[in-house]
Design a protein around this motif. Structure first.
Motif, PDB file in Angstrom:
ATOM      1  N   THR A   1       0.847  -1.184   0.000  1.00 41.10           N
ATOM      2  CA  THR A   1       0.000   0.000   0.000  1.00 41.10           C
ATOM      3  C   THR A   1       0.887   1.241   0.000  1.00 41.10           C
ATOM      4  OG1 THR A   1      -1.833   1.139   1.095  1.00 41.10           O
ATOM      5  CG2 THR A   1      -0.214   0.101   2.517  1.00 41.10           C
ATOM      6  N   ALA A   2       0.386   2.284  -0.621  1.00 38.63           N
ATOM      7  CA  ALA A   2       1.087   3.574  -0.574  1.00 38.63           C
ATOM      8  C   ALA A   2       0.719   4.228   0.746  1.00 38.63           C
ATOM      9  CB  ALA A   2       0.677   4.447  -1.750  1.00 38.63           C
ATOM     10  N   GLY A   3       1.721   4.475   1.587  1.00 40.63           N
ATOM     11  CA  GLY A   3       1.466   5.059   2.892  1.00 40.63           C
ATOM     12  C   GLY A   3       1.342   6.563   2.865  1.00 40.63           C
ATOM     13  N   ASP A   4       2.081   7.193   1.981  1.00 39.09           N
ATOM     14  CA  ASP A   4       2.079   8.651   1.924  1.00 39.09           C
ATOM     15  C   ASP A   4       2.584   9.077   0.553  1.00 39.09           C
ATOM     16  OD1 ASP A   4       1.838  11.262   2.775  1.00 39.09           O
ATOM     17  OD2 ASP A   4       3.810  11.318   3.699  1.00 39.09           O
ATOM     18  N   VAL A   5       1.915  10.025  -0.053  1.00 37.13           N
ATOM     19  CA  VAL A   5       2.336  10.581  -1.337  1.00 37.13           C
ATOM     20  C   VAL A   5       2.417  12.087  -1.165  1.00 37.13           C
ATOM     21  CG1 VAL A   5       1.754  10.867  -3.778  1.00 37.13           C
ATOM     22  CG2 VAL A   5       1.203   8.722  -2.616  1.00 37.13           C
ATOM     23  N   GLY A   6       3.549  12.662  -1.547  1.00 37.47           N
ATOM     24  CA  GLY A   6       3.719  14.100  -1.403  1.00 37.47           C
ATOM     25  C   GLY A   6       4.308  14.721  -2.653  1.00 37.47           C
ATOM     26  N   ILE A   7       3.855  15.932  -2.965  1.00 40.29           N
ATOM     27  CA  ILE A   7       4.408  16.716  -4.068  1.00 40.29           C
ATOM     28  C   ILE A   7       4.950  17.996  -3.447  1.00 40.29           C
ATOM     29  CG2 ILE A   7       3.871  17.954  -6.202  1.00 40.29           C
ATOM     30  CD1 ILE A   7       1.548  15.962  -6.596  1.00 40.29           C
ATOM     31  N   TYR A   8       6.180  18.328  -3.794  1.00 40.69           N
ATOM     32  CA  TYR A   8       6.758  19.550  -3.232  1.00 40.69           C
ATOM     33  C   TYR A   8       7.721  20.177  -4.220  1.00 40.69           C
ATOM     34  CZ  TYR A   8      10.572  16.339  -2.089  1.00 40.69           C
ATOM     35  OH  TYR A   8      11.569  15.400  -2.166  1.00 40.69           O
ATOM     36  N   TYR A   9       8.038  21.430  -3.977  1.00 39.66           N
ATOM     37  CA  TYR A   9       8.945  22.209  -4.813  1.00 39.66           C
ATOM     38  C   TYR A   9      10.120  22.670  -3.970  1.00 39.66           C
ATOM     39  CZ  TYR A   9       4.999  22.460  -8.044  1.00 39.66           C
ATOM     40  OH  TYR A   9       3.974  22.142  -8.899  1.00 39.66           O
ATOM     41  N   ASP A  10      11.317  22.700  -4.559  1.00 35.63           N
ATOM     42  CA  ASP A  10      12.456  23.237  -3.827  1.00 35.63           C
ATOM     43  C   ASP A  10      12.544  24.750  -4.088  1.00 35.63           C
ATOM     44  OD1 ASP A  10      13.656  23.547  -6.321  1.00 35.63           O
ATOM     45  OD2 ASP A  10      15.246  22.086  -5.958  1.00 35.63           O
ATOM     46  N   ASP A  11      13.563  25.394  -3.526  1.00 32.17           N
ATOM     47  CA  ASP A  11      13.692  26.849  -3.622  1.00 32.17           C
ATOM     48  C   ASP A  11      13.908  27.351  -5.044  1.00 32.17           C
ATOM     49  OD1 ASP A  11      13.319  27.060  -0.917  1.00 32.17           O
ATOM     50  OD2 ASP A  11      15.471  27.087  -0.450  1.00 32.17           O
TER      51      ASP A  11
ATOM     52  N   LEU B   1       5.786   6.850  -0.134  1.00 30.22           N
ATOM     53  CA  LEU B   1       6.166   5.872   0.878  1.00 30.22           C
ATOM     54  C   LEU B   1       5.345   4.613   0.621  1.00 30.22           C
ATOM     55  CD1 LEU B   1       7.674   5.131   3.494  1.00 30.22           C
ATOM     56  CD2 LEU B   1       5.658   5.944   4.729  1.00 30.22           C
ATOM     57  N   MET B   2       6.030   3.513   0.326  1.00 28.27           N
ATOM     58  CA  MET B   2       5.367   2.241   0.072  1.00 28.27           C
ATOM     59  C   MET B   2       5.570   1.318   1.270  1.00 28.27           C
ATOM     60  SD  MET B   2       3.838   2.378  -2.819  1.00 28.27           S
ATOM     61  CE  MET B   2       3.400   0.651  -2.948  1.00 28.27           C
TER      62      MET B   2
ATOM     63  N   TYR C   1       9.531   1.531   2.218  1.00 27.82           N
ATOM     64  CA  TYR C   1      10.496   2.130   1.299  1.00 27.82           C
ATOM     65  C   TYR C   1       9.927   3.456   0.804  1.00 27.82           C
ATOM     66  CZ  TYR C   1      13.261  -2.139   0.916  1.00 27.82           C
ATOM     67  OH  TYR C   1      14.076  -3.204   1.189  1.00 27.82           O
ATOM     68  N   GLU C   2      10.737   4.495   0.884  1.00 23.46           N
ATOM     69  CA  GLU C   2      10.318   5.789   0.360  1.00 23.46           C
ATOM     70  C   GLU C   2      11.071   6.058  -0.937  1.00 23.46           C
ATOM     71  OE1 GLU C   2       9.350   9.881   2.432  1.00 23.46           O
ATOM     72  OE2 GLU C   2      11.512   9.590   2.214  1.00 23.46           O
ATOM     73  N   PHE C   3      10.319   6.391  -1.985  1.00 26.14           N
ATOM     74  CA  PHE C   3      10.878   6.666  -3.300  1.00 26.14           C
ATOM     75  C   PHE C   3      10.674   8.144  -3.622  1.00 26.14           C
ATOM     76  CE2 PHE C   3       9.526   2.280  -3.191  1.00 26.14           C
ATOM     77  CZ  PHE C   3      10.578   1.598  -3.773  1.00 26.14           C
ATOM     78  N   ARG C   4      11.644   8.732  -4.296  1.00 32.49           N
ATOM     79  CA  ARG C   4      11.536  10.132  -4.693  1.00 32.49           C
ATOM     80  C   ARG C   4      11.929  10.267  -6.161  1.00 32.49           C
ATOM     81  NH1 ARG C   4      15.210  14.974  -2.475  1.00 32.49           N
ATOM     82  NH2 ARG C   4      16.544  14.125  -4.071  1.00 32.49           N
TER      83      ARG C   4
END
Length: 118
Positions: free
Chosen positions: A31-41, A50-51, A92-95
């Protein structure tokens, strides 16, 4: 991440190292535990996922562990042939960078195998 993992693996027993590996047919649930979208500076776009995996292992581990590892008896053939398997978890967290024009490569940024890689 790779260097840290290599250092930890050198300290593990053979049983613990074998418990880290899972064949595709031993993975019982994901299961996907957490999905996030973000931008750097600088405006680059990233996605983080997070799987969570639950898998069976034949590794010879203690029957009682503080994390509540479950023990299953699987019977093959007749009652005299039994194989003990344990249900283990892994996170496992993938980016990946999603900025336009960037090569689509996923990177593992976190690995958690409770009670195996602590």
């Amino acid at each position: 991440m790779i260097q840290m993992l290599k250092e930890k693996l050198c300290l593990l027993s053979e049983n613990h190292r074998s418990a880290l590996a899972a064949d595709m047919d031993e993975i019982m649930y994901t299961t996907a535990g957490d999905v996030g979208i973000y931008y750097d500076d600088s405006g680059r776009k990233f996605v983080s996922i997070l799987m969570r995996f639950w898998y069976l292992s034949s590794a010879d581990l203690p029957d009682e562990t503080p994390d509540g590892t479950k023990v299953f008896q699987v019977v093959f053939g007749d009652e005299t042939t039994k194989e003990t398997k344990r249900l283990l978890t892994a996170n496992y967290e993938f980016r990946r960078e999603f900025t336009q024009g960037v090569k689509p490569d996923w990177t593992i940024t976190r690995i958690e195998h409770p009670k195996l890689l602590e």
